[in-house]
Design an enzyme around this catalytic site. Structure first.
Site, mmCIF file in Angstrom:
data_model
loop_
_atom_site.group_PDB
_atom_site.id
_atom_site.type_symbol
_atom_site.label_atom_id
_atom_site.label_comp_id
_atom_site.label_asym_id
_atom_site.label_seq_id
_atom_site.Cartn_x
_atom_site.Cartn_y
_atom_site.Cartn_z
ATOM 1 C CG ASP A 546 -2.088 0.899 1.099
ATOM 2 O OD1 ASP A 546 -2.205 1.552 0.049
ATOM 3 O OD2 ASP A 546 -2.897 0.954 2.032
ATOM 4 C CE LYS A 617 -5.499 5.994 7.921
ATOM 5 N NZ LYS A 617 -5.447 4.522 8.015
ATOM 6 C CG ASP A 798 -3.700 4.387 -2.758
ATOM 7 O OD1 ASP A 798 -4.449 3.406 -2.604
ATOM 8 O OD2 ASP A 798 -3.659 5.340 -1.957
#
EC number: 2.7.7.6
Length: 896
Positions: A546, A617, A798
């Site tokens: 990742d 986050k 991604d």
């Protein structure tokens, strides 16, 4: 021939429209406090729908013939099941009493449909009277029942999209039926046209009259407007809501002149689910390689790819359509992009039979370390009470039930598909793109872009004996699945070595239940166990790597921000280093800002906030994808707070539901949380001013283009021209009546001559970054192909996956492709120059340049002696030092 059109209209839904055939047994809902689940009869493999597909798969016909049959029959499952119920056929193990009750219900529904049509209450859908009522019922229930389970946020159900989908399917089924009837009549007319016998002449005249009527109906049907189609869908959805006990279409007033419409289960939904093969799918994995997409020299699609029916009938385009950015539907393709799509779709997979066997054992413990359910195997027992709970929108049971049922539908679909595919030698996933050039894998629950359950059940068909690199990668992935991905690779490897005896003891439930991703950890453990027992073990498990804060990786590279690049792991690092974690590193700044803010009397309570990584986050991660201060506020409130009370004199109040974030006895005002959201939002830009400069530059460019009435265009690194033009929409009301009940529809219509400035600005940066995501994948795939390297490859935007032995190669390709995008300091200048060209193309001599060839302003005639002047932002000058690109290849954690 009729059935394939069922698949056309799933496209508007998110990729999570998961699907397959599954049938539940009629045992009572098991108490979920019990750690063990009875799973033997969870998915009956002798249901009619399941066997229909299974028998095709296991037949002796060629793979191509089987694939074609699967595609045709898949879309008829609901109709097959309802027909079986009407004829009182049932599979072994199903509920005989429930089946009889349903047969009576469906016979009554058929009468209601016939009455509805005969009285002309078909909401202006020509030709629907030619469809079998059982087919209409199957279309409506086949969409509404999964819809009522799928959406966990009941107050934001996209019911208009559901009505449109049902209306479109009914429209095209009617078109098919009319074509079929016209064909039969034309054949008969051709046979008798030259006969002079009176009886045949009379038949000829009658048939030609009917033929004209059919053709006229067909013409009207094909010209049906969008709002009429929605009305049709609403009409039949509402009719079955009024006349059945499966679901209820409800409307709730939430403010003056504002209401929400939603669909909830009713009493007999469980009985229906227990007696039917539930379908919610576009497609199953293909048992042959998907057909290739082909373009001509003008970069237009000349041959559709993917499924056989898609190739024959052009059902689904390669690029998913955009309602908001409608001009994108006419954009061209290019060879590099189409080649990448064809490459990704040719990767073969198989089912991880060991995982499938493990999770369907009687003794499988279906709870993780926090006592959360891992796999949802039953509809929520209180589903029929949802309507009662909806009387109080704050009732926590609403979210509990809808979230549970959404996961149940998703997980059931995944396991059902896995059971269908378990004996298939190899299967494939179709691949599509959006208008930004981003890749999406198959609209099927079981795919590499699915959740943890889906990924744990997938293996690459082509395996390899693990070498040293592969074994190391497998161990690191095992530690990642356990939750140690923030530690150094060296520490992760040490942890696996120290705990290897526990990890490979598969019956040791405790260790894998402790993992953050227990099913993926279990899949890794099975691979390590295989290698430990035999060093010649062939590994098939996809290893996922990742990217770190991928949006910020792209933006930091655009402006050569060395400090930000270091925090998102673009710079040199070793296996002994811990990966940098931007979210944690921003926390001290946020705490300091909160401390300053809490000195104000009205914000004193903010000092009681404990700023944890989980609090910041999501907001920080989504800033580059268009999140605003208000958006971060909504995120924080939905996850960490609940409303305490409403006092008109002092405003809205909240209490924290997470004691790790704040004491539950502390009350926060709306202003408190809005300020907290603002602090989180601004923290990134205060710490990294270059990022703020870039955001301001992009926003100013988009604002000017809106003033000039121009869309935003840019060229990807592989040469695809992308256009963003969000139109303004106007709302208008439509009214329809069903069973003497009035239904008002609030519809939207795009004004294709106008541009929405707000949407253009808000959406550009995330869309631009997403196009760079897609570019990275196109470039690396074309490099792999050009070099002739044989490598299994999958991607989730991604996140990148390959065989363990090839992880080092894939990491290198990803980095090289990223470097190709940003390898010199002219990336932003090229973007700016293309914008200049677009402006000059429209305004010609009214576009004014300085001596260096930089566009400075545009003059627009306003009918006076002094024209309007619109200044163009200057090109953004960035640091030309390319230190970032020199170090990326030496970063251990660029992808982690």
């Amino acid at each position: 021939m009729i059935k394939f059109y069922f698949t056309t209209f799933h496209m508007k839904f998110p990729a999570r429209l998961f699907s397959t055939s599954f049938t539940l047994n009629n045992t009572n809902i098991i108490n979920e406090k019990d750690v063990k689940y009875i799973t033997k009869n969870f998915l009956l493999e002798n249901s009619n729908g399941f066997n229909l597909i299974k028998n095709i798969i296991n037949s002796d016909e060629t793979s191509e013939v089987k694939q074609n049959k699967i595609e045709v029959e898949l879309n008829n499952i609901w109709h097959t099941e309802i027909t079986d119920i009407l004829q009182k056929k049932r599979s072994l193990g199903l509920d005989a009493i429930g089946s009889s009750i349903l047969a009576k219900d469906f016979h009554n529904l058929i009468g209601d449909i016939e009455n509805f049509i005969n009285k002309g209450r078909t909401n202006k859908l020509p030709g629907v009277e030619y469809l079998k009522p059982s087919l209409i019922i199957s279309i409506v229930l086949g969409k509404v029942i999964p819809f009522s389970l799928r959406h966990s946020d009941i107050f934001n159900q996209p019911t208009h999209s559901l009505f449109a989908e049902i209306g479109k399917i009914l429209k095209y089924q009617s078109i098919f039926e009319l074509h079929h009837r016209i064909g039969l009549i034309q054949n008969r007319v051709e046979e008798i046209k030259n006969y002079t016998e009176k009886k045949l002449v009379s038949e000829f005249n009658k048939l030609t009259k009917v033929l004209d009527e059919y053709k006229n109906t067909l013409k009207n049907l094909e010209e049906l407007s969008g709002e009429s189609i929605i009305k049709v869908g609403l009409g039949f959805t509402a009719l079955l809501s009024e006349t059945s006990e499966f679901y209820s279409l409800e409307e709730q007033i939430i403010a003056k002149n504002k209401s929400i419409r939603y669909i909830i289960p009713k009493n007999k939904l469980k009985t229906l689910i227990n007696n039917i093969t539930l379908m919610d799918t576009i497609e199953l994995p293909m048992i042959i390689p998907p057909l290739e997409w082909k373009i001509d020299d003008n970069e237009k699609i000349i041959e559709y790819g993917g499924t056989i029916l898609n190739n024959k009938h052009r059902i689904r385009p390669l690029r998913t359509k955009s309602v908001e950015n409608s001009d994108a539907n006419d954009m061209t393709y290019n060879k590099e992009l189409v080649d990448a799509v064809n490459f990704k779709s040719k990767i073969p997979y198989t089912i991880n039979l060991k995982i499938l066997d493990f999770i369907t054992r009687d003794e499988f413990i279906n709870r993780d370390k926090k006592d959360n359910v891992i796999i949802y195997k039953h509809i929520h027992p209180d589903s029929a009470l949802l309507g009662e709970y909806m009387k109080d929108r704050k009732n926590p049971k609403i979210s509990e039930i809808t979230t549970h049922n959404s996961k149940f539908l998703y997980h059931s679909s995944i396991i059902s598909i896995a059971k269908l595919m378990k004996d298939v030698k190899e299967f494939y996933m179709t691949v599509f793109i959006d208008w930004r050039g981003r890749f999406y894998t198959s609209s099927c629950a079981l795919n590499i872009q699915g959740g943890e359950l889906a990924r744990s059940l997938l293996l690459f068909k082509e395996g390899q004996k693990l070498n040293d690199i592969g074994l190391k990668a497998l161990k690191i992935y095992t530690a990642n699945a356990f939750g140690l991905d923030k530690r150094s690779k060296e520490e992760r490897l040490d942890w696996v070595e120290q705990n290897l005896h526990k990890i490979i003891d598969i019956d040791n439930y405790e260790i894998w239940r402790e993992a953050d991703e227990p099913l993926l950890f279990l899949a890794c453990a099975l691979e390590l166990k295989g290698y430990n027992e035999d060093p010649n073990f062939i590994s098939h498990l996809p290893i996922l790597m990742d990217a770190t804060c991928n949006g910020l990786q792209h933006l930091s590279a655009m402006v050569n921000d060395f400090v930000l690049a270091e925090k998102v792991n673009l710079l040199k690092s070793t296996e002994n280093d811990n990966p940098r974690d931007l979210y944690s590193e921003v926390i001290p700044h946020i705490k300091q800002e909160i401390l300053e803010a809490s000195k104000s009397y009205e914000h004193t309570n903010l000092e009681r906030i404990n700023v944890e990584r989980c609090l910041v986050k999501r907001g920080l991660m989504t800033i580059t994808y268009g999140a605003t201060e208000r958006g971060i506020y909504d995120q924080i409130v939905s996850k960490f707070f609940q409303k305490d009370e409403w006092n008109k004199t002092v405003g809205l109040h909240f209490v924290c539901i997470d004691s790790d974030i704040a004491p539950k006895d502390v009350v926060f005002t709306q202003k408190n949380i809005l300020l907290l959201s603002k602090i989180i939002y601004n923290s990134l830009f205060k710490i990294h001013p270059n990022l703020n400069t870039l955001m301001v530059y992009f926003n100013s460019i988009v604002k000017v283009l809106c003033e000039l009435d121009l869309p935003v265009n840019w060229v990807t690194p592989y040469g695809l021209v992308i256009q963003q033009k969000y139109n303004k929409f106007t709302k208008y009301n439509e009214t329809t009546y069903v069973a003497s009940k009035r239904y008002k529809l609030v519809l939207r219509k795009a004004d294709t001559t106008s541009i929405s400035k707000q949407k253009q600005i808000q959406a550009f940066i995330p869309n631009f970054v997403h196009s760079m995501d897609g570019s990275n994948i196109v470039l690396l795939i074309n490099t792999i192909r050009d070099e002739g390297r044989k490598i299994n490859f999958a991607s989730i935007h991604d996140c990148f996956a390959t065989h363990a032995n090839d992880t080092a190669w894939l990491s290198w390709y990803v980095k090289q492709s990223f470097i190709r995008i940003y390898s010199d300091s002219s990336f932003l200048r090229r973007f700016h120059n293309y914008i200049q060209l677009r402006i000059q193309a429209k305004y010609g001599e009214d576009a004014h340049f300085d001596k260096d060839g930089v566009l400075t302003h545009v003059t627009i005639d306003n009918g006076t002696d002094i024209p309007d002047r619109i200044d163009i932002p200057k090109p953004l000058v960035v640091n030309k030092d390319n230190k970032i690109y020199k170090e990326i290849l030496h970063s251990e954690y660029f992808i982690n």
